[in-house]
Scaffold this active site. Structure first.
Site, PDB file in Angstrom:
ATOM      1  CE1 TYR A  33       1.084   0.535   4.324  1.00 56.27           C
ATOM      2  CE2 TYR A  33      -0.495  -1.237   4.731  1.00 56.27           C
ATOM      3  CZ  TYR A  33       0.525  -0.415   5.182  1.00 56.27           C
ATOM      4  OH  TYR A  33       1.006  -0.547   6.460  1.00 56.27           O
ATOM      5  N   GLY A  87       9.945   7.162   3.418  1.00 56.91           N
ATOM      6  CA  GLY A  87      10.903   6.099   3.427  1.00 56.91           C
ATOM      7  C   GLY A  87      11.195   5.525   4.813  1.00 56.91           C
ATOM      8  CB  SER A 134       5.189   1.272  11.022  1.00 56.71           C
ATOM      9  OG  SER A 134       5.313   2.664  10.879  1.00 56.71           O
ATOM     10  CG  ASP A 153       5.311  13.036   4.662  1.00 53.88           C
ATOM     11  OD1 ASP A 153       6.296  13.016   3.912  1.00 53.88           O
ATOM     12  OD2 ASP A 153       4.861  12.024   5.223  1.00 53.88           O
ATOM     13  CB  CYS A 187      -6.197  16.079   5.528  1.00 54.23           C
ATOM     14  SG  CYS A 187      -4.568  15.846   4.791  1.00 54.23           S
TER      15      CYS A 187
END
Length: 392
Positions: free
Chosen positions: A40, A86, A142, A293, A346
């Site tokens: 994803y 990354g 994560s 970002d 957002c």
């Protein structure tokens, strides 16, 4: 301290100014490079990546020195450095040791410096953990839930699941008493299982969780098969809220933290709930600066730390224009009772599906569902803690 009682001492009541100071940096020392191949992931192979032709994406020692020296001078007395990718640990532990050395060299008396690292945790060995513990870094690891949930999409470049390596690193951080929390991406693999996700993280002793909704689309605007709907995200958060509420004195959920901060009259930690998009900037491996970002694209490049001062970047007309884009009106927003909380949502989630920054936030329905369910309890709790009515 609980997530709700913290609102008495965190945040700021100062409204954002037209040329607001940059409060923190999101630094990409290895740019979009990563040692995983998550199905994803939208970041590395995207068409608008300004650096996709670059043969090397590692921040040089000179760029690191310039970054630390200039931002410490600009941001005194509170300076926040956050590292992401990354995968930022690809820059290597010596890079981060040099960072701390420069912070010690260029920091001034009375200056508070905080460091944070968002990582897939694969490379966190004992040496990393000793370093992170020694300098009080906050680490976001994560992980998307149990092994089946996590390994559905988070695989290495050999196509193998990564859950066991992440779990080993989490156990290692706990052993070294590293301050860490969990970032969980919500996809089709886990969004229908909020109880299982919550209980799994609690079984690990995790007391701070952040849930990131996955919204990715095909070029024609169709939802990717691993992405979630607004209704799914709303149901997930509502069930998480009900599970969390009895434990709210010892467990923190970022979404509800931010909502409580807003109700108490503070600026929420999540920029999605700000009036303007100008609280932080992204610094790429070569010193290029971007306002967000989600918008590391040539059209939004604000400058480069080797060519402009932080004061010049702060006052850049392009930065002001980007900040104002958040408030592009939509007819439904203007009549919505929740506009003072979400502030149009957002910009990325407004623009992603059809390329139109004036669209509704893709998760608008989510916010309405969750606010209706959670606000009565949160308002009462905030009023009890602060001794004054919650913000309407």
């Amino acid at each position: 301290m609980s997530s709700l009682t913290q609102i008495q001492t965190s945040g700021s009541t100062t409204p954002l100014l037209p040329s607001g100071r940059i409060s923190s940096l999101l630094i990409k020392p290895a740019s979009a490079l990563c040692n995983l191949d998550c199905q994803y992931c939208f970041y590395l192979d995207r068409e608008l990546d300004p650096y996709k032709e670059a043969s090397k994406r590692r921040m040089s020692n000179e760029t690191l020195r310039k970054l630390v020296e200039s931002f410490l001078f600009y941001s005194y007395p509170h300076s926040t450095f956050a590292f992401q990718g990354g995968e930022p640990t690809l820059a290597g532990l010596p890079f981060f040791e040099k960072l701390v050395e420069y912070q010690k060299r260029y920091g001034r008396n009375g200056q508070a410096v905080s460091n944070a690292l968002q990582t897939n945790a694969i490379l966190l060995d004992d040496a990393w953990c000793r370093f992170l513990r020694s300098y009080h870094w906050l680490v976001g690891a994560s992980i998307d839930g149990d092994e089946q949930m996590h390994d559905t999409y988070r695989k290495n470049r050999g196509g193998e699941g990564t859950w066991r390596k992440v779990m080993a690193s989490i156990e290692r951080m706990a052993k070294h008493r590293v301050d860490f929390n969990i970032l969980c991406v919500l996809s089709e693999a886990n969004v229908e299982h909020p109880k299982d996700v919550y209980r799994f993280f609690r079984s690990l002793g995790v007391e701070y969780m952040q849930f990131i909704p996955l919204a990715e689309f095909t070029p024609s605007g169709e939802r990717q098969p691993y992405a979630i709907t607004a209704e799914q995200y709303g149901r997930f958060l509502i069930e998480i809220f009900d599970l969390w509420w009895p434990e709210r004195q010892r467990v923190r959920i970022r979404f509800f933290d931010n909502l409580a901060e807003a109700l108490a009259g503070y600026m929420p930690g999540n920029c999605t709930m700000h009036e303007r998009c100008d609280s932080y900037v992204v610094v790429e491996y070569n010193g290029d600066v971007y306002p967000c970002d989600f918008f590391v694209e040539p059209r939004w490049k604000l400058g480069n730390i080797h060519q402009q001062t932080w004061s010049q970047i702060t006052k850049a007309e392009l930065r002001s224009r980007f900040a104002h884009n958040k408030a592009i009106p939509h007819s439904e927003c203007l009549a919505c009772e929740f506009l003072p909380l979400c502030h149009h949502g957002c910009p990325s989630f407004r623009e992603k599906q059809r390329g139109n920054p004036g669209d509704l936030d893709y998760f608008c329905q989510t916010y309405k569902m969750v606010y209706k369910h959670c606000l009565p309890s949160l308002r009462e709790e905030v009023a009890t803690i602060t001794g004054k009515p919650a913000v309407k």
